[in-house]
Structure formats: structure tokens, C-alpha cells
Design a protein around this motif. Structure first.
Motif, PDB file in Angstrom:
ATOM      1  N   GLU A 213     -33.288  73.670  51.793  1.00  0.00           N
ATOM      2  CA  GLU A 213     -32.572  74.924  52.033  1.00  0.00           C
ATOM      3  C   GLU A 213     -31.238  74.931  51.312  1.00  0.00           C
ATOM      4  O   GLU A 213     -30.860  75.922  50.685  1.00  0.00           O
ATOM      5  N   ARG A 214     -30.519  73.806  51.379  1.00  0.00           N
ATOM      6  CA  ARG A 214     -29.214  73.720  50.714  1.00  0.00           C
ATOM      7  C   ARG A 214     -29.364  73.886  49.198  1.00  0.00           C
ATOM      8  O   ARG A 214     -28.552  74.561  48.542  1.00  0.00           O
ATOM      9  N   ALA A 215     -30.411  73.286  48.634  1.00  0.00           N
ATOM     10  CA  ALA A 215     -30.643  73.381  47.186  1.00  0.00           C
ATOM     11  C   ALA A 215     -30.933  74.825  46.770  1.00  0.00           C
ATOM     12  O   ALA A 215     -30.435  75.307  45.742  1.00  0.00           O
ATOM     13  N   VAL A 216     -31.718  75.525  47.578  1.00  0.00           N
ATOM     14  CA  VAL A 216     -32.042  76.934  47.280  1.00  0.00           C
ATOM     15  C   VAL A 216     -30.780  77.782  47.349  1.00  0.00           C
ATOM     16  O   VAL A 216     -30.509  78.606  46.459  1.00  0.00           O
ATOM     17  N   PHE A 217     -29.983  77.584  48.407  1.00  0.00           N
ATOM     18  CA  PHE A 217     -28.756  78.357  48.571  1.00  0.00           C
ATOM     19  C   PHE A 217     -27.770  78.064  47.437  1.00  0.00           C
ATOM     20  O   PHE A 217     -27.071  78.957  46.958  1.00  0.00           O
ATOM     21  N   ALA A 218     -27.707  76.796  47.008  1.00  0.00           N
ATOM     22  CA  ALA A 218     -26.794  76.414  45.926  1.00  0.00           C
ATOM     23  C   ALA A 218     -27.185  77.105  44.623  1.00  0.00           C
ATOM     24  O   ALA A 218     -26.334  77.604  43.872  1.00  0.00           O
ATOM     25  N   GLU A 219     -28.484  77.154  44.342  1.00  0.00           N
ATOM     26  CA  GLU A 219     -28.965  77.805  43.121  1.00  0.00           C
ATOM     27  C   GLU A 219     -28.664  79.303  43.159  1.00  0.00           C
ATOM     28  O   GLU A 219     -28.232  79.887  42.160  1.00  0.00           O
ATOM     29  N   GLN A 220     -28.868  79.913  44.321  1.00  0.00           N
ATOM     30  CA  GLN A 220     -28.554  81.340  44.470  1.00  0.00           C
ATOM     31  C   GLN A 220     -27.072  81.605  44.254  1.00  0.00           C
ATOM     32  O   GLN A 220     -26.683  82.574  43.587  1.00  0.00           O
ATOM     33  N   ALA A 221     -26.239  80.715  44.829  1.00  0.00           N
ATOM     34  CA  ALA A 221     -24.788  80.895  44.724  1.00  0.00           C
ATOM     35  C   ALA A 221     -24.303  80.704  43.286  1.00  0.00           C
ATOM     36  O   ALA A 221     -23.400  81.415  42.824  1.00  0.00           O
ATOM     37  N   ARG A 222     -24.912  79.764  42.548  1.00  0.00           N
ATOM     38  CA  ARG A 222     -24.494  79.505  41.168  1.00  0.00           C
ATOM     39  C   ARG A 222     -24.739  80.720  40.274  1.00  0.00           C
ATOM     40  O   ARG A 222     -24.029  80.949  39.299  1.00  0.00           O
ATOM     41  N   GLU A 223     -25.772  81.483  40.632  1.00  0.00           N
ATOM     42  CA  GLU A 223     -26.095  82.669  39.833  1.00  0.00           C
ATOM     43  C   GLU A 223     -25.006  83.744  39.937  1.00  0.00           C
ATOM     44  O   GLU A 223     -24.958  84.671  39.134  1.00  0.00           O
ATOM     45  N   SER A 224     -24.121  83.598  40.920  1.00  0.00           N
ATOM     46  CA  SER A 224     -23.022  84.562  41.073  1.00  0.00           C
ATOM     47  C   SER A 224     -21.943  84.351  40.014  1.00  0.00           C
ATOM     48  O   SER A 224     -21.121  85.228  39.770  1.00  0.00           O
ATOM     49  N   GLY A 225     -21.944  83.148  39.398  1.00  0.00           N
ATOM     50  CA  GLY A 225     -20.955  82.847  38.358  1.00  0.00           C
ATOM     51  C   GLY A 225     -19.580  82.507  38.901  1.00  0.00           C
ATOM     52  O   GLY A 225     -18.607  82.399  38.145  1.00  0.00           O
ATOM     53  N   LYS A 226     -19.459  82.323  40.194  1.00  0.00           N
ATOM     54  CA  LYS A 226     -18.166  82.022  40.812  1.00  0.00           C
ATOM     55  C   LYS A 226     -17.813  80.539  40.625  1.00  0.00           C
ATOM     56  O   LYS A 226     -18.669  79.719  40.323  1.00  0.00           O
ATOM     57  N   PRO A 227     -16.514  80.187  40.806  1.00  0.00           N
ATOM     58  CA  PRO A 227     -16.081  78.794  40.661  1.00  0.00           C
ATOM     59  C   PRO A 227     -16.776  77.870  41.665  1.00  0.00           C
ATOM     60  O   PRO A 227     -17.248  78.310  42.721  1.00  0.00           O
ATOM     61  N   ALA A 228     -16.805  76.568  41.337  1.00  0.00           N
ATOM     62  CA  ALA A 228     -17.524  75.577  42.146  1.00  0.00           C
ATOM     63  C   ALA A 228     -17.045  75.543  43.596  1.00  0.00           C
ATOM     64  O   ALA A 228     -17.844  75.404  44.529  1.00  0.00           O
ATOM     65  N   ASN A 229     -15.716  75.650  43.809  1.00  0.00           N
ATOM     66  CA  ASN A 229     -15.201  75.579  45.180  1.00  0.00           C
ATOM     67  C   ASN A 229     -15.650  76.772  46.020  1.00  0.00           C
ATOM     68  O   ASN A 229     -15.903  76.651  47.227  1.00  0.00           O
ATOM     69  N   ILE A 230     -15.791  77.923  45.384  1.00  0.00           N
ATOM     70  CA  ILE A 230     -16.272  79.125  46.084  1.00  0.00           C
ATOM     71  C   ILE A 230     -17.768  78.996  46.375  1.00  0.00           C
ATOM     72  O   ILE A 230     -18.241  79.374  47.451  1.00  0.00           O
ATOM     73  N   ILE A 231     -18.477  78.433  45.396  1.00  0.00           N
ATOM     74  CA  ILE A 231     -19.928  78.233  45.570  1.00  0.00           C
ATOM     75  C   ILE A 231     -20.198  77.351  46.790  1.00  0.00           C
ATOM     76  O   ILE A 231     -21.089  77.618  47.597  1.00  0.00           O
ATOM     77  N   GLU A 232     -19.396  76.283  46.927  1.00  0.00           N
ATOM     78  CA  GLU A 232     -19.569  75.352  48.051  1.00  0.00           C
ATOM     79  C   GLU A 232     -19.368  76.078  49.382  1.00  0.00           C
ATOM     80  O   GLU A 232     -20.129  75.864  50.341  1.00  0.00           O
ATOM     81  N   LYS A 233     -18.353  76.935  49.413  1.00  0.00           N
ATOM     82  CA  LYS A 233     -18.105  77.701  50.648  1.00  0.00           C
ATOM     83  C   LYS A 233     -19.241  78.683  50.923  1.00  0.00           C
ATOM     84  O   LYS A 233     -19.628  78.895  52.079  1.00  0.00           O
ATOM     85  N   MET A 234     -19.784  79.274  49.869  1.00  0.00           N
ATOM     86  CA  MET A 234     -20.911  80.193  50.024  1.00  0.00           C
ATOM     87  C   MET A 234     -22.133  79.464  50.595  1.00  0.00           C
ATOM     88  O   MET A 234     -22.812  79.970  51.489  1.00  0.00           O
ATOM     89  N   VAL A 235     -22.386  78.271  50.081  1.00  0.00           N
ATOM     90  CA  VAL A 235     -23.527  77.460  50.555  1.00  0.00           C
ATOM     91  C   VAL A 235     -23.332  77.082  52.020  1.00  0.00           C
ATOM     92  O   VAL A 235     -24.260  77.178  52.836  1.00  0.00           O
ATOM     93  N   ASP A 236     -22.122  76.650  52.359  1.00  0.00           N
ATOM     94  CA  ASP A 236     -21.835  76.279  53.752  1.00  0.00           C
ATOM     95  C   ASP A 236     -22.068  77.468  54.693  1.00  0.00           C
ATOM     96  O   ASP A 236     -22.607  77.313  55.793  1.00  0.00           O
TER      97      ASP A 236
END
Length: 308
Positions: A213-236
């Protein structure tokens, strides 16, 4: 002639009859295998073998309770018509009661004695197949205990007390008032039937499932093009949502959706007068995971028309 275990096994493989019936047949026929097969056929006990390849996806979930423990069994039949048969319903309840004296495993339940009978569960099922004329199997079984505490249960789409299409057990460990615990436990069991949680708490989730689930959410978040720290918060944030949907204590309580099950349990603790720990649950849904035979109605009609 002495009847050996190998002879009993061979006859059982040939006929599908119960072990004790095979042993009796061999004794009655002085070990003559073919005569023993005929003896079983004459008694109607070899019918089971002919039924064994039919898909059994109907039936009932049965529940039996005792002080501090409860058992759950799924007994499948071929048709819902048989599930409405009082004899079948009584058989399922008796099997559930027999399961109370075991560790809950299918093999242990099959070997358990039926109350008021010299037969075990496996033999009783074989006899029922021969009598009722449908394939029947003990597909699943489970047993939960709570000491101190209670194991509450719930049967959904109930055919009779302790019988249904969905069966749930939930173990509540507590020194609190047992009547209050049982009442709250039944509500939690009803919630489990409706919400289908994966585990009691976050730690109980399968690690592989969490990683996936975390891997799927991380891939979805990366597609937003946002910075890594924001992506981590999105995944959490998405993982918190996943836990709220999948973990029993985090889910919105179906009895009171404004509160989580965990919050409802805190209120129940006050009512029962002691801390409560949900130590486990089991939920059986009838026929879950059974590959059912698909009927092609159009082909059946065409075949019937062509046969005129």
C-alpha cells in the motif's frame, strides 16, 4: 480375517465412506474388498464418493459458545435448499458444539465426537451425504477464548439461532462485568460483519500488505511532481486513511459512526468497570473463496431447444 488399517484406507478411497463404516463393512464381509463395496452400497454409504466432486458453496456458518470461548464452523452444501433443511441445520450446530472441545483446526474438529453419539464429525457428515444426497464438507473452523473475559458472536442472515451466512467471533479480555462485555462484544461482532477489517490494530496488519500500500501511494504521490518532503507527508496521510478503513480499532464504529471502535471501547470500559482488550476476531463469509460453477443459461436453453 483380520481387518488392517490399509484395507480400511483402500475401501475408504474407493467409496468415500467413513472409516468406521469401512471397518464394519470389511468385518461383515470377511475382508472381501468387492463384497465390502457392495455392502456399503446396499447401506447407502458409498453415495458420498459420487457426490465428492460437486462444488459445495452453499450451506451455513454455525456458532457455539461456552464460558470464555466460542467456536465457528463453515459447513458447505451444494444447494441453499439443503441449507434450509432442519436436519442439516441441526448437524451444523452439533458440529460447532463438537468444535468447542478442540483447538479449532479442521482436522481436530473432524475427529471430534458428536454429542450423544459414537460417531465423530467426519463420519456424521458422510452419513448425512448418503442420507440427504448432496456433497457436504466441513470447510473451515476456528475457536477463540478469552480468560478472563468473553467471546462474543454474531450470525448475519440468520437461519436459526447460531446459524447464518456470515459468522463472527470476537474475543474481549477483561475483568469487567460479563453481561456488559457480551453486549459490547456483540456490537463489535456486528461491526466486523459490516466493515470487514483486516486486523485488530495497526501492528496486526500483514507487513507485506502495508509495504504494498505504501509503495502504491508513494508512486501516486510522485506523479504530482511535488518535492520529496511533501511526497512523504502525502504518503503518511494516505496511510492513515488506509488504517482508518482497514484496522478494527481505527474504523468508524457502525453503531455510532461519529466515533471510532477504539473510542467506543473506551466508553464500554467505563460501563463494564474495567479495561478491555480485543485480542482477536474471526469472520467467516459463506462460500468465500470457493470457485463456483458458472452456468451458461443461454447455452442450456439452446441445448434444450435442440433436443425437441
Amino acid at each position: 480375517m483380520a481387518v488392517t488399517a490399509q484395507m480400511v484406507k483402500e475401501l475408504r478411497d474407493k467409496t468415500g465412506a467413513g472409516m468406521m463404516d469401512c471397518k464394519t463393512a470389511l468385518k461383515e464381509t470377511d475382508g472381501d474388498m468387492e463384497a465390502a463395496v457392495d455392502w456399503l452400497r446396499a447401506k447407502g454409504l458409498s453415495k458420498a464418493a459420487k457426490k465428492a466432486d460437486r462444488v459445495a458453496a452453499e450451506g451455513l456458518i454455525g456458532i457455539a459458545e461456552a464460558d470464555g470461548k466460542a467456536a465457528l464452523v463453515e459447513v458447505n452444501s451444494e444447494t441453499d435448499f439443503v441449507a434450509r433443511n432442519e436436519r442439516f441445520q441441526s448437524l451444523v450446530l452439533e458440529i460447532a458444539k463438537a468444535a468447542l472441545a478442540t483447538d479449532g483446526s479442521v482436522d481436530a474438529v473432524k475427529a471430534a465426537s458428536m454429542a450423544g453419539s459414537d460417531k465423530n464429525v467426519e463420519t456424521a457428515l458422510t452419513d448425512a451425504v448418503a442420507t440427504i444426497g448432496e456433497n457436504m464438507i466441513l470447510r473451515r473452523s476456528a475457536m477463540l477464548s478469552a480468560e478472563p473475559g468473553v467471546v462474543a458472536s454474531y450470525a448475519h442472515a440468520s437461519a436459526a439461532p447460531g446459524l447464518g451466512k456470515i459468522g463472527v467471533l470476537v474475543a474481549l479480555q477483561s475483568n469487567g462485568d460479563k453481561a456488559k462485555l457480551a453486549a459490547f462484544g456483540r456490537q463489535v461482532a456486528m461491526h466486523i460483519a459490516a466493515a470487514n477489517p483486516l486486523s485488530v490494530d495497526v501492528d496486526g496488519l500483514d507487513a507485506e500488505t502495508v509495504q504494498r500500500e505504501r509503495a502504491v501511494f508513494a508512486e501516486q504521490a510522485r506523479e504530482s511532481g511535488k518535492p520529496a518532503n511533501i511526497i512523504e507527508k502525502m504518503v503518511d496521510g494516505r496511510m492513515r486513511k488506509f488504517y482508518e478503513e482497514s484496522v478494527l480499532l481505527k474504523q468508524a464504529f457502525v453503531i455510532d459512526p461519529d466515533h471510532s471502535v477504539e473510542a467506543a471501547m473506551a466508553e464500554a470500559e467505563k460501563d463494564a468497570g474495567a479495561a478491555i482488550a480485543i485480542t482477536g476476531f474471526v469472520c467467516f463469509r459463506l462460500g468465500e473463496g470457493v470457485e463456483r460453477e458458472e452456468e451458461d443459461f443461454a447455452a442450456e436453453v439452446a441445448a434444450a431447444a435442440g433436443g425437441r
